[in-house]
Motif scaffolding. Structure first.
Motif, mmCIF file in Angstrom:
data_model
loop_
_atom_site.group_PDB
_atom_site.id
_atom_site.type_symbol
_atom_site.label_atom_id
_atom_site.label_comp_id
_atom_site.label_asym_id
_atom_site.label_seq_id
_atom_site.Cartn_x
_atom_site.Cartn_y
_atom_site.Cartn_z
ATOM 1 N N LYS A 106 0.831 -1.202 -0.168
ATOM 2 C CA LYS A 106 -0.060 -0.231 -0.021
ATOM 3 C C LYS A 106 0.806 1.294 -0.009
ATOM 4 O O LYS A 106 0.060 2.379 -0.064
ATOM 5 N N LEU A 107 2.264 1.058 -0.061
ATOM 6 C CA LEU A 107 2.959 2.172 -0.062
ATOM 7 C C LEU A 107 2.924 3.188 -1.030
ATOM 8 O O LEU A 107 3.012 4.502 -0.808
ATOM 9 N N PHE A 108 2.800 2.870 -2.300
ATOM 10 C CA PHE A 108 2.967 3.889 -3.384
ATOM 11 C C PHE A 108 1.599 3.750 -4.255
ATOM 12 O O PHE A 108 1.843 4.438 -5.507
ATOM 13 N N VAL A 109 0.704 3.097 -3.909
ATOM 14 C CA VAL A 109 -0.405 2.695 -4.819
ATOM 15 C C VAL A 109 -1.168 4.098 -5.198
ATOM 16 O O VAL A 109 -1.557 4.484 -6.501
ATOM 17 N N LYS A 110 -1.333 4.971 -4.299
ATOM 18 C CA LYS A 110 -1.870 6.298 -4.366
ATOM 19 C C LYS A 110 -1.119 7.226 -5.201
ATOM 20 O O LYS A 110 -1.426 7.790 -6.261
ATOM 21 N N ARG A 111 0.137 7.069 -4.817
ATOM 22 C CA ARG A 111 1.043 7.963 -5.747
ATOM 23 C C ARG A 111 1.111 7.553 -6.986
ATOM 24 O O ARG A 111 1.297 8.656 -8.022
ATOM 25 N N HIS A 112 1.052 6.481 -7.487
ATOM 26 C CA HIS A 112 1.286 5.834 -8.833
ATOM 27 C C HIS A 112 0.016 6.400 -9.292
ATOM 28 O O HIS A 112 0.283 6.797 -10.554
ATOM 29 N N PHE A 113 -1.086 6.377 -8.894
ATOM 30 C CA PHE A 113 -2.435 6.803 -9.329
ATOM 31 C C PHE A 113 -2.359 8.293 -9.545
ATOM 32 O O PHE A 113 -2.729 8.715 -10.590
ATOM 33 N N TYR A 114 -1.675 8.867 -8.674
ATOM 34 C CA TYR A 114 -1.672 10.506 -8.911
ATOM 35 C C TYR A 114 -0.759 11.091 -10.027
ATOM 36 O O TYR A 114 -0.882 12.134 -10.611
ATOM 37 N N HIS A 115 0.356 10.139 -10.293
ATOM 38 C CA HIS A 115 1.036 10.524 -11.418
ATOM 39 C C HIS A 115 0.404 10.530 -12.870
ATOM 40 O O HIS A 115 0.488 11.077 -13.720
ATOM 41 N N ALA A 116 -0.317 9.118 -12.782
ATOM 42 C CA ALA A 116 -1.227 9.002 -13.909
ATOM 43 C C ALA A 116 -2.108 10.260 -14.238
ATOM 44 O O ALA A 116 -2.554 10.721 -15.309
ATOM 45 N N ARG A 117 -2.661 10.481 -13.011
ATOM 46 C CA ARG A 117 -3.882 11.859 -13.001
ATOM 47 C C ARG A 117 -2.874 13.138 -13.414
ATOM 48 O O ARG A 117 -3.570 13.802 -14.383
ATOM 49 N N LEU A 118 -1.836 13.338 -13.094
ATOM 50 C CA LEU A 118 -1.029 14.502 -13.507
ATOM 51 C C LEU A 118 -0.761 14.575 -14.897
ATOM 52 O O LEU A 118 -1.015 15.484 -15.694
ATOM 53 N N GLN A 119 -0.524 13.355 -15.498
ATOM 54 C CA GLN A 119 -0.291 13.131 -17.057
ATOM 55 C C GLN A 119 -1.522 13.599 -17.615
ATOM 56 O O GLN A 119 -1.467 14.151 -18.664
ATOM 57 N N ALA A 120 -2.821 13.294 -17.182
ATOM 58 C CA ALA A 120 -4.083 13.250 -17.989
ATOM 59 C C ALA A 120 -4.017 14.983 -17.748
ATOM 60 O O ALA A 120 -4.434 15.507 -18.921
ATOM 61 N N LEU A 121 -3.726 15.578 -16.994
ATOM 62 C CA LEU A 121 -3.860 17.218 -16.662
ATOM 63 C C LEU A 121 -2.751 17.944 -17.461
ATOM 64 O O LEU A 121 -3.257 18.725 -18.110
ATOM 65 N N LEU A 122 -1.677 17.452 -17.538
ATOM 66 C CA LEU A 122 -0.604 17.928 -18.306
ATOM 67 C C LEU A 122 -0.700 17.933 -19.779
ATOM 68 O O LEU A 122 -0.341 18.762 -20.362
ATOM 69 N N LYS A 123 -0.851 16.595 -19.997
ATOM 70 C CA LYS A 123 -1.324 16.528 -21.591
ATOM 71 C C LYS A 123 -2.363 16.507 -22.261
ATOM 72 O O LYS A 123 -2.894 16.594 -23.361
ATOM 73 N N ILE A 124 -3.654 16.849 -21.117
ATOM 74 C CA ILE A 124 -5.020 17.208 -21.793
ATOM 75 C C ILE A 124 -5.489 16.172 -22.689
ATOM 76 O O ILE A 124 -6.104 16.154 -23.480
ATOM 77 N N LYS A 125 -5.230 14.799 -21.881
ATOM 78 C CA LYS A 125 -5.409 13.724 -22.742
ATOM 79 C C LYS A 125 -6.200 12.425 -21.548
ATOM 80 O O LYS A 125 -6.088 12.605 -20.454
ATOM 81 N N LEU A 126 -7.078 11.817 -22.069
ATOM 82 C CA LEU A 126 -7.590 10.762 -21.295
ATOM 83 C C LEU A 126 -6.601 9.759 -21.043
ATOM 84 O O LEU A 126 -5.984 9.204 -22.052
ATOM 85 N N VAL A 127 -6.694 9.273 -19.671
ATOM 86 C CA VAL A 127 -5.645 7.964 -19.350
ATOM 87 C C VAL A 127 -6.465 6.955 -18.894
ATOM 88 O O VAL A 127 -7.418 7.227 -17.930
ATOM 89 N N ILE A 128 -6.284 5.832 -19.422
ATOM 90 C CA ILE A 128 -6.826 4.662 -18.913
ATOM 91 C C ILE A 128 -5.743 3.865 -18.085
ATOM 92 O O ILE A 128 -4.789 3.606 -18.572
ATOM 93 N N PHE A 129 -6.049 3.846 -16.962
ATOM 94 C CA PHE A 129 -5.244 3.192 -15.967
ATOM 95 C C PHE A 129 -5.577 1.885 -15.616
ATOM 96 O O PHE A 129 -6.702 1.711 -14.884
ATOM 97 N N VAL A 130 -4.954 0.868 -15.923
ATOM 98 C CA VAL A 130 -5.470 -0.458 -15.700
ATOM 99 C C VAL A 130 -4.493 -1.183 -14.695
ATOM 100 O O VAL A 130 -3.108 -1.322 -14.924
#
Length: 147
Positions: free
Chosen positions: A107-131
């Motif tokens: 459970k150490l980095f699960v949220k952080r990993h998701f937040y990195h994906a979320r940041l890419q969606a915001l920065l690139k203005i792209k939809l990110v499918i996180f599987v």
């Protein structure tokens, strides 16, 4: 239906490859380009650590040498594997798909990993499918909201 192909000739490597298969044929192969030190390879000059910690004597993954777009019915997506989503990305696709397994992080980095994906969606203005087969999974919209 079973699909058989020659891993060696396609340069496929365990745990860091996305394979796009359509109608039983390999259409495209993406090999992870950003490997993480000590998790996917032991960087020079730390090979000596294998004498103390046997894990570091394991097989190092091989990194890919190019970006690959997967295209289906005119829609393109950029595959990213695991923590690659945290690195700067040049996106020339309709959306990003991040394939990952956070099980070994517990459970150490699960949220952080998701937040990195979320940041890419915001920065690139792209939809990110996180599987993620052990953590958050879903669609992150370009405004950062999550489905």
């Amino acid at each position: 239906t079973s699909i058989e192909f020659d891993f060696k000739s396609l340069q496929l490597y365990a745990l860091n490859t996305a394979v796009y298969i359509r109608e039983g044929k390999v259409v495209a192969v993406y090999v992870k380009r950003k490997l993480l030190p000590f998790g996917e390879y032991t960087p020079f000059p730390f090979g000596w650590l294998g004498k103390i910690i046997p894990y570091f004597n394991g097989l190092d993954y091989k990194e890919g040498n190019k970006e690959v777009l997967f295209i289906y019915k005119g829609i393109s997506f950029l595959p990213k594997i695991c923590f690659e989503i945290a690195f700067p990305i040049k996106v020339n696709a309709d959306f990003i798909v991040n394939l990952t397994n956070d099980g070994w992080f517990y459970k150490l980095f699960v949220k952080r990993h998701f937040y990195h994906a979320r940041l890419q969606a915001l920065l690139k203005i792209k939809l990110v499918i996180f599987v993620n087969n052990n953590g958050y999974s879903g669609i992150i919209l370009p405004d950062g909201s999550f489905l």
